[in-house]
Structure formats: structure tokens, C-alpha cells
Scaffold this motif. Structure first.
Motif, PDB file in Angstrom:
ATOM      1  N   GLY A  42       0.820  -1.206   0.000  1.00 21.11           N
ATOM      2  CA  GLY A  42       0.000   0.000   0.000  1.00 21.11           C
ATOM      3  C   GLY A  42       0.853   1.255   0.000  1.00 21.11           C
ATOM      4  N   ILE A  43       0.638   2.116   0.992  1.00 16.39           N
ATOM      5  CA  ILE A  43       1.381   3.386   1.054  1.00 16.39           C
ATOM      6  C   ILE A  43       2.719   3.233   1.777  1.00 16.39           C
ATOM      7  CG2 ILE A  43      -0.710   4.793   0.937  1.00 16.39           C
ATOM      8  CD1 ILE A  43      -0.466   5.166   3.978  1.00 16.39           C
ATOM      9  N   TYR A  44       2.994   2.049   2.316  1.00 19.58           N
ATOM     10  CA  TYR A  44       4.232   1.828   3.077  1.00 19.58           C
ATOM     11  C   TYR A  44       5.332   1.301   2.173  1.00 19.58           C
ATOM     12  CZ  TYR A  44       0.972   2.262   6.908  1.00 19.58           C
ATOM     13  OH  TYR A  44       0.012   2.724   7.752  1.00 19.58           O
TER      14      TYR A  44
END
Length: 109
Positions: A42-44
Motif C-alpha cells: 500500500g502506502i508503506y
């Protein structure tokens, strides 16, 4: 008994973003270095961190075995071995003397 890098397990994060992995060291060393890596999701971004594990005290024994008292046997074993070797060689000498006696007795007749 493995040294170097090796995979010891895989853990998934829970709803709070925390992951747990039980680890039991197989090497008998006081300090171990563990590299923890996480994949991108995801955003990580992908990340890695090194952790050093220090043994604080030797693990407690699960049982205590009573001694079986081999000290007396260890002290007597060399003498017993020498006695057996002497007995074997004495038997060989006796048999050789008997064979030689039979051979010499036949020559006199």
C-alpha cells in the motif's frame, strides 16, 4: 547449526500493524543478530532493521539427571584392559608351548 543468513519465519501484521514471530535459537552463542525485513504494501515502503539478541543467562535445565557413578570404572578400566591383554597373550603362549611340545614329542618317537 547454520551460520549466515537464513529465513526463520514469516509473520503477518494484525489490524494494529503489529507482527509477532516466536523464535528459538538453535546456535549456542551468547549474541545473535537478526535482520527483519518487511515488504512494500500500500502506502508503506519496504523496510529492513537489524536486531541483536543478547543472552542474559543460560536457559534453565528442564531436568537434572542424577550421576551414574562411572568414576570408579574410569579408574579401574586401564588396569582391567592391561589384565585382559596379558591374559590373551598368556593363552597364545600356552597354546604355542603345547603345539611345540607335541611337535618335539613326535620327533623323539
Amino acid at each position: 547449526g547454520t551460520r549466515g543468513k537464513m529465513e526463520i519465519g514469516v509473520a503477518r501484521t494484525d489490524a494494529n500493524g503489529v507482527a509477532f514471530l516466536d523464535y528459538r535459537p538453535t546456535l549456542d552463542v551468547a549474541k545473535q543478530t537478526i535482520l527483519v525485513e518487511s515488504e512494500a504494501s500500500g502506502i508503506y515502503a519496504e523496510t529492513a532493521q537489524t536486531i541483536e539478541i543478547q543472552e542474559s543467562a543460560p536457559p534453565a535445565s528442564s531436568y537434572n539427571a542424577a550421576g551414574i557413578g562411572l568414576d570408579d570404572i574410569r579408574r579401574a578400566a586401564p588396569f582391567a584392559l592391561v589384565g585382559v591383554v596379558i591374559a590373551v597373550w598368556a593363552t597364545y603362549a600356552f597354546v604355542l608351548a603345547q603345539v611345540l611340545g607335541i611337535f618335539l614329542f613326535r620327533e623323539r618317537r
